[in-house]
Design an enzyme around this catalytic site. Sequence first.
Site, PDB file in Angstrom:
ATOM      1  N   MET A  86       0.805  -1.217   0.000  1.00 55.76           N
ATOM      2  CA  MET A  86       0.000   0.000   0.000  1.00 55.76           C
ATOM      3  C   MET A  86       0.846   1.280   0.000  1.00 55.76           C
ATOM      4  SD  MET A  86      -2.786   1.203   2.858  1.00 55.76           S
ATOM      5  CE  MET A  86      -1.737   2.190   3.902  1.00 55.76           C
ATOM      6  N   TYR A  87       1.999   1.245   0.658  1.00 60.64           N
ATOM      7  CA  TYR A  87       2.755   2.480   0.867  1.00 60.64           C
ATOM      8  C   TYR A  87       3.207   3.078  -0.473  1.00 60.64           C
ATOM      9  CZ  TYR A  87       2.886   0.824   5.729  1.00 60.64           C
ATOM     10  OH  TYR A  87       2.558   0.371   6.986  1.00 60.64           O
ATOM     11  N   GLY A  88       2.758   4.294  -0.714  1.00 58.83           N
ATOM     12  CA  GLY A  88       3.109   4.996  -1.946  1.00 58.83           C
ATOM     13  C   GLY A  88       2.717   4.215  -3.179  1.00 58.83           C
TER      14      GLY A  88
END
Length: 281
Positions: A56-58
């Site tokens: 999910m991150y970035g």
Amino acid sequence: MTSTIATVSLPDGELIPKLGQGTWEMGEQPARRAAEIAALRAGVELGMTLIDTAEMYGDGATESLLGEALAGLRERVFLVSKVYPHNAGRRAMEAACEQSLKRLKTDHLDLYLLHWPGSVPLAETVEGFEALRRAGKIRHWGVSNFDMDDMEELIATPGGDACATNQILYNVARRGPEFDLLPWLADHKMPAMSYSPVDHARLPKRSRLDEIADARGVSVFQVALAWVLLQPQVFAIPKAGSVEHVRDNHRALELRLTVDERAAIDAFFRPPRSKRPLEML
Ligand code: NAP
């Protein structure tokens, strides 16, 4: 210089460092990229070799940055990533894991977590994790943001007792898990992974932590981290975007809070006396 960092034990006896590194919000600003890579590499050199990330991150950009940061260091790192709940069905998980591995420039994850409870039946998610484990793509699996009822459901699922850890919001200002979840995890020999261990840099201002930090000549982040690190079978993954902050966090390992300091912290940040629903960031 690599120092020896205290460890916690996974249910199968494998030891992992008590102090690792988070990566949320890294890889999103080109101007910060070099500093973030330097921070992660410095952390590894200091022994903070457990690194947490997520697809999910970035939107994958964080995993890509981490893949770059770990050039030549991958073997020394216990690498953790997380799958979206909507990708936690068997087929989708296989594809999501493949994408994470590609971005991270590695052939396996040391730990793969379900990011939060979703609508895919847990039995299917456990099957998906186990298939990835058999294929050598992941070494351990676990969950994140699972409260008591979620953990009870998981443990009642066939194969669910192979869960290695639960990554939860736990820090000096968010002590709810002490009432039920941390004892439950300890009973099941699962260490808890504390995310946002310095409360995403939103610790209350002018608290007892500041008084202790001023009296000791250390940062308030070090006091908050030293407090988390005191908790048995809990390991922490602070995110630091600069070498200076990584070094500061590493020095928390040397900070021994006294009985009086701990009592003062308890008086300000009271331990729970009843169930508090698990909070999420
Ligand atoms: P955190 O680690 O509690 O705090 C990070 C913030 O504190 C950043 O703004 C950082 O600033 C600052 N900071 C850290 N050490 C510092 C120091 N020594 N001096 C000054 N500032 C300092 O919060 P987090 O990033 O939310 O949580 C840690 C990791 O847990 C995440 O990165 C992620 O990997 C994981 N996580 C998981 C979930 C989940 O749902 N499973 C949710 C949240 C987080 P700089 O960047 O400027 O250093």
